[in-house]
Design a protein around this motif. Structure first.
Motif, PDB file in Angstrom:
ATOM      1  N   HIS A  22       0.883  -1.149  -0.092  1.00 25.80           N
ATOM      2  CA  HIS A  22       0.033   0.004   0.108  1.00 25.80           C
ATOM      3  C   HIS A  22       1.024   1.444  -0.146  1.00 25.80           C
ATOM      4  CE1 HIS A  22      -4.231   1.856   1.171  1.00 25.80           C
ATOM      5  NE2 HIS A  22      -3.347   2.701   0.679  1.00 25.80           N
ATOM      6  N   HIS A  24       1.060   5.177  -2.277  1.00 22.83           N
ATOM      7  CA  HIS A  24       0.803   5.767  -3.208  1.00 22.83           C
ATOM      8  C   HIS A  24       1.811   6.593  -4.140  1.00 22.83           C
ATOM      9  CE1 HIS A  24      -3.678   5.840  -2.156  1.00 22.83           C
ATOM     10  NE2 HIS A  24      -3.120   5.369  -1.002  1.00 22.83           N
ATOM     11  N   HIS A 211     -10.441   1.965  -0.395  1.00 21.85           N
ATOM     12  CA  HIS A 211     -10.376   2.752   0.823  1.00 21.85           C
ATOM     13  C   HIS A 211     -11.563   3.165   1.409  1.00 21.85           C
ATOM     14  CE1 HIS A 211      -6.490   3.529  -1.251  1.00 21.85           C
ATOM     15  NE2 HIS A 211      -5.896   4.195  -0.182  1.00 21.85           N
TER      16      HIS A 211
HETATM   17 ZN   LIG Z   1      -4.230   4.738   0.649  1.00 26.06          ZN
END
Ligand SMILES: [Zn+2]
Length: 223
Positions: A22, A24, A211
Motif C-alpha cells: 500500500h 501511493h 479505501h
Molecule cells: Zn491509501
C-alpha cells in the motif's frame, strides 16, 4: 520456562525481505526530486528550500483525510509529463529495494496526471517504464524487486471516469496492473456510485481494494 524473544532492531528489520502492498505514487516523491521538477517546470511551491518542503509535506498526526489529500494536490503539479512520471516511479522502486522490499504494489489514479494533455495510456506507460528500468538496475546490483500497479478510481470522479479507469486496469492486467482500487474523499462520494467500475474490474478477474473509513468512519466501511 524462560521465554526468549527475537530482538527486532533496525538492521534485523532492514534485512527481512518485505512486501509493500500500500503505497501511493503521488504521495511518495523524494523532496529533492519534487523540488527539482518544480523548478525545471517553473511550478510555484509554497516553500523555498528542499528542507522546508520536506517538513511542509509532513501532515500533523490526527489531521483529516482532506489534510492529506491537500498535499497530493501539490505533488500532482509536477506529475504531468512523461519524464517526471518515469523518474518518480523509478526512484520509488529503487528506494524500496534499498529497504529490502522484494514485492511492491504501487497505486495511483492516472486521470490526475492528464492536466497537460497526456492520455491515460501515456501516463501508465511512463510509470511502467520507470518501474521496469529500476527493477533492471536493482538486478544488476545483485538485488531483486518486482513491482506492479494498482490503478485507483477516485470517489469524487464521475462514474463514467472511474469506469474508464477500470477499463484501463483491465487492458493492462498481467501487463503491469495487478488490481483496482477506489480512493479519495469519502464525504458525499459513496462507494456505490462506482459500482459499475468495480464490477467491471472484478468480473475481469482483477483483485479489488477499497479505501473506506478514513474520512467518514465505520458507516463508510459498511457501504
Ligand atoms: Zn491509501
Amino acid at each position: 520456562m524462560q521465554k526468549t524473544y527475537l530482538r527486532a532492531d533496525e538492521s534485523f528489520i532492514h534485512n527481512l525481505p518485505k512486501a509493500e502492498l500500500h503505497v501511493h505514487l503521488d504521495g511518495s516523491l523524494r523532496p529533492q526530486t519534487m523540488f527539482e521538477l518544480a523548478s525545471e517546470r517553473e511550478v510555484p511551491l509554497p516553500v523555498s528550500s528542499i528542507e522546508s518542503l520536506a517538513s511542509y509535506m509532513m501532515v500533523p498526526e490526527g489531521s483529516s483525510l482532506e489534510g492529506y489529500l491537500k498535499r497530493f494536490e501539490l505533488t500532482l503539479l509536477v506529475m504531468q509529463d512523461c519524464d517526471a512520471l518515469e523518474r518518480i516511479a523509478y526512484e520509488l522502486v529503487v528506494d524500496h529495494a534499498a529497504e529490502n522490499v522484494r514485492w511492491l504494489e504501487l497505486r495511483f489514479c492516472p486521470q490526475l496526471n492528464r492536466e497537460q494533455g497526456l492520455s491515460a495510456e501515456e501516463v501508465l506507460d511512463s510509470v511502467l517504464r520507470g518501474m521496469r528500468q529500476a527493477e533492471n538496475d536493482v538486478a544488476e546490483r545483485g538485488q531483486s524487486i518486482q513491482s506492479e500497479i494498482i490503478l485507483c478510481g477516485l470517489r469524487s470522479h464521475s462514474s463514467a471516469v472511474t469506469s474508464e479507469t477500470a477499463e484501463l486496469a483491465v487492458a493492462y492486467m498481467r501487463h503491469g496492473v495487478c488490481g483496482f482500487d477506489l480512493a479519495g474523499a469519502e464525504a458525499g462520494h459513496p462507494v456505490l456510485n462506482h459500482r459499475h467500475a468495480i464490477n467491471r474490474a472484478y468480473q475481469a478477474g482483477l483483485p479489488i481494494t477499497l479505501h473506506a473509513g478514513e474520512g467518514l468512519g465505520p458507516e463508510s466501511i459498511q457501504q
